[in-house]
Design a protein around this motif. Sequence first.
Motif, PDB file in Angstrom:
ATOM      1  N   VAL A 361       0.362  -1.164   0.375  1.00 32.54           N
ATOM      2  CA  VAL A 361       0.176  -0.463  -0.161  1.00 32.54           C
ATOM      3  C   VAL A 361       0.797   1.608  -0.034  1.00 32.54           C
ATOM      4  O   VAL A 361       1.793   1.233   0.734  1.00 32.54           O
ATOM      5  CB  VAL A 361      -0.829  -0.424   1.128  1.00 32.54           C
ATOM      6  N   ILE A 362       0.807   1.850  -1.186  1.00 34.99           N
ATOM      7  CA  ILE A 362       0.874   3.160  -0.664  1.00 34.99           C
ATOM      8  C   ILE A 362       0.652   4.400  -0.432  1.00 34.99           C
ATOM      9  O   ILE A 362      -0.765   4.779  -1.135  1.00 34.99           O
ATOM     10  CB  ILE A 362       2.063   3.694  -1.934  1.00 34.99           C
ATOM     11  N   SER A 363       1.011   5.457   0.214  1.00 33.53           N
ATOM     12  CA  SER A 363       0.134   6.464   0.846  1.00 33.53           C
ATOM     13  C   SER A 363       1.081   8.138   0.719  1.00 33.53           C
ATOM     14  O   SER A 363       2.195   8.066   0.502  1.00 33.53           O
ATOM     15  CB  SER A 363       0.199   6.177   2.128  1.00 33.53           C
ATOM     16  N   GLY A 364      -0.110   8.571   0.015  1.00 34.42           N
ATOM     17  CA  GLY A 364       0.169  10.127   0.018  1.00 34.42           C
ATOM     18  C   GLY A 364       0.010  11.024   1.156  1.00 34.42           C
ATOM     19  O   GLY A 364      -1.289  11.008   1.187  1.00 34.42           O
ATOM     20  N   SER A 365       1.011  12.042   1.951  1.00 37.25           N
ATOM     21  CA  SER A 365       0.478  12.819   2.675  1.00 37.25           C
ATOM     22  C   SER A 365       0.736  14.385   2.505  1.00 37.25           C
ATOM     23  O   SER A 365       1.869  14.677   1.862  1.00 37.25           O
ATOM     24  CB  SER A 365       0.671  11.560   4.126  1.00 37.25           C
ATOM     25  N   ASP A 366       0.460  14.741   3.906  1.00 38.90           N
ATOM     26  CA  ASP A 366       1.097  16.292   3.481  1.00 38.90           C
ATOM     27  C   ASP A 366       1.763  16.665   4.169  1.00 38.90           C
ATOM     28  O   ASP A 366       2.421  17.802   3.737  1.00 38.90           O
ATOM     29  CB  ASP A 366      -0.482  17.206   4.562  1.00 38.90           C
ATOM     30  N   ASP A 367       2.625  15.912   4.903  1.00 35.46           N
ATOM     31  CA  ASP A 367       4.164  15.468   4.884  1.00 35.46           C
ATOM     32  C   ASP A 367       5.057  15.570   3.698  1.00 35.46           C
ATOM     33  O   ASP A 367       6.395  15.554   3.444  1.00 35.46           O
ATOM     34  CB  ASP A 367       4.396  15.227   6.337  1.00 35.46           C
ATOM     35  N   THR A 368       4.923  16.078   2.626  1.00 36.58           N
ATOM     36  CA  THR A 368       5.634  15.929   1.251  1.00 36.58           C
ATOM     37  C   THR A 368       5.919  14.223   1.127  1.00 36.58           C
ATOM     38  O   THR A 368       6.567  14.800   0.274  1.00 36.58           O
ATOM     39  CB  THR A 368       6.927  17.042   1.533  1.00 36.58           C
ATOM     40  N   ASN A 369       5.628  13.816   1.494  1.00 39.54           N
ATOM     41  CA  ASN A 369       6.230  11.848   1.092  1.00 39.54           C
ATOM     42  C   ASN A 369       5.189  11.149   1.078  1.00 39.54           C
ATOM     43  O   ASN A 369       4.113  10.925   1.353  1.00 39.54           O
ATOM     44  CB  ASN A 369       6.562  11.551   3.097  1.00 39.54           C
ATOM     45  N   LEU A 370       6.080  10.050   0.366  1.00 46.89           N
ATOM     46  CA  LEU A 370       5.271   8.976   0.555  1.00 46.89           C
ATOM     47  C   LEU A 370       5.246   7.679   0.889  1.00 46.89           C
ATOM     48  O   LEU A 370       6.703   7.800   1.492  1.00 46.89           O
ATOM     49  CB  LEU A 370       5.227   8.997  -1.232  1.00 46.89           C
ATOM     50  N   ARG A 371       4.579   6.954   1.108  1.00 45.83           N
ATOM     51  CA  ARG A 371       4.782   5.952   2.759  1.00 45.83           C
ATOM     52  C   ARG A 371       4.668   4.811   1.561  1.00 45.83           C
ATOM     53  O   ARG A 371       3.701   4.427   1.039  1.00 45.83           O
ATOM     54  CB  ARG A 371       4.684   6.103   4.274  1.00 45.83           C
ATOM     55  N   LEU A 372       5.269   3.310   2.225  1.00 42.05           N
ATOM     56  CA  LEU A 372       5.142   2.336   1.524  1.00 42.05           C
ATOM     57  C   LEU A 372       4.581   1.592   2.773  1.00 42.05           C
ATOM     58  O   LEU A 372       5.790   1.352   3.580  1.00 42.05           O
ATOM     59  CB  LEU A 372       6.615   2.023   0.686  1.00 42.05           C
ATOM     60  N   TRP A 373       4.517   0.566   2.583  1.00 43.18           N
ATOM     61  CA  TRP A 373       3.532  -0.216   3.796  1.00 43.18           C
ATOM     62  C   TRP A 373       3.063  -1.705   3.242  1.00 43.18           C
ATOM     63  O   TRP A 373       3.176  -2.440   1.679  1.00 43.18           O
ATOM     64  CB  TRP A 373       2.016   0.157   4.146  1.00 43.18           C
ATOM     65  N   LYS A 374       2.879  -3.024   3.710  1.00 36.44           N
ATOM     66  CA  LYS A 374       2.519  -3.887   3.628  1.00 36.44           C
ATOM     67  C   LYS A 374       1.691  -3.843   3.730  1.00 36.44           C
ATOM     68  O   LYS A 374       0.695  -3.162   4.722  1.00 36.44           O
ATOM     69  CB  LYS A 374       3.280  -5.366   4.387  1.00 36.44           C
ATOM     70  N   ALA A 375       0.763  -4.485   2.538  1.00 33.36           N
ATOM     71  CA  ALA A 375      -0.630  -5.222   2.603  1.00 33.36           C
ATOM     72  C   ALA A 375      -0.589  -6.087   3.435  1.00 33.36           C
ATOM     73  O   ALA A 375      -2.161  -5.915   5.381  1.00 33.36           O
ATOM     74  CB  ALA A 375      -1.233  -5.473   1.212  1.00 33.36           C
TER      75      ALA A 375
END
Length: 466
Positions: A361-375
């Motif tokens: 899962v990839i998330s994009g947030s207000d802190d300018t970062n994309l984060r990569l998570w395991k499903a």
Amino acid sequence: MKPPSHSKIKIVDGMKVKVISRSAEEFTRERSQDLQRVFRNFDPKLHAQEKAVEYARALNAAKLEKIFAKPFLGAMDGHVDAISCMAKNPNYLKGIFSGSMDGDIRLWDISSRSTVQQFVGHKGAVRGLAASTDGSILVSCGNDCTVRLWSIPGPKIADLDDASENASNPLAVYVSKNAFRAVDHQWDGNLFATVGAQVDIWDHSRSEPVTSFAWGSDTVVSVRFNPAHKDILATSASDRSITLYDLRMALPSKKIVMQTRTNAIAWNPREPMNFSLANEDCNCYSYDMRNMEQAKCVHRDHVSAVMDIDYSPTGREFVTGSYDRTVRIFQYNAGHSREIYHTKRMQRVFCVKFSCDASYVISGSDDTNLRLWKAKASEQLGVLLPRERKKQEYLDAVKERFKHLPEVKRIVRHRHLPKPIYKAASLRRTMADAEKKKEERKRAHSAPGTVVTVPLRKRRIVSEIE
């Protein structure tokens, strides 16, 4: 347990005697590196404590799952402003596009968590990204009233060391009078749709919209094409409406108005008659486009507005990102989330995506970062040996068998939450219980039949327009 034996009849002193005969080949290793063969008799009479043993295994498996649950894999930084939208690259499993509020568009390589290419051109916030099904064209739109078409590089460019030198120029730029809020590409074809003041249908080769739809004067905020019926699309608008369009018809086909605004829409890729909505009232709603009088399921757990939603390629679950700074994963037919992800540094989540293989899962947030998570938070990465895979499947099976028992259920369901989210969820439960009590007292002190209880699946719909 002893290796299997066979009986033979021998003649001893003129008498027939039945003797046990074992073949050494059946239980002897061919090489010293081979595993010893284990023979088991599955007769339940020989295993009186089998249920108790499996319950202990399920309990230990649930505890170990919590110990090894480390879903966060890493952050991809490079943007200098909040990330507003993302798109998957259908032609490249490890590629994902992101757009930010300062007009920067980047192609990322998930495996190395680095920028592969930048697409420079937008003068304002990028509001929408979509890739063509063949993976050759990227469509972007934004607040600068332009739609830009870009050529997507092949997978080999991911091996380049210096991605900053690969700034791409757009293939085409289409200018409109109004700002755009979202874009989506047809699953099989050359058409794409943009929304803003109205719904516009574009062709790759034409600088003007092929078709335009308008139903009301409010801004349309999201659009999604149906994955099976390429001519059907769904939109949500700031007047709280959900509208279905058919490109083969001159007018919109169906519309419902809800009590609060819908921020994003996602179609189920395996059941393309169903779609889910990310709503401002902290809930997600799943509908069947053939019958929109009531929601099929209401997905609750967020404590603030749900900003984005995306289905897994399997169609069995979807991921949501919320203004409450969390990412949640829901089963497609479950009322509550099975997983919640959060970090101290992650701010408001504006966009989320499942990877094309449903593993991440990839998330994009207000802190300018994309984060990569395991499903799956406790899933072991890398190649598993056949014996490891079988053992994991067995542990999953015993957990499923005993999931209803209190101790196993408590361990599996438990999640650590940030204090603000825990308090907000507690407050929402208190408010819901108070409203339920008020409804029960009103019904108890009224004439029979005068107080009609409307289920939550219908309650949020204000009107339906054909």
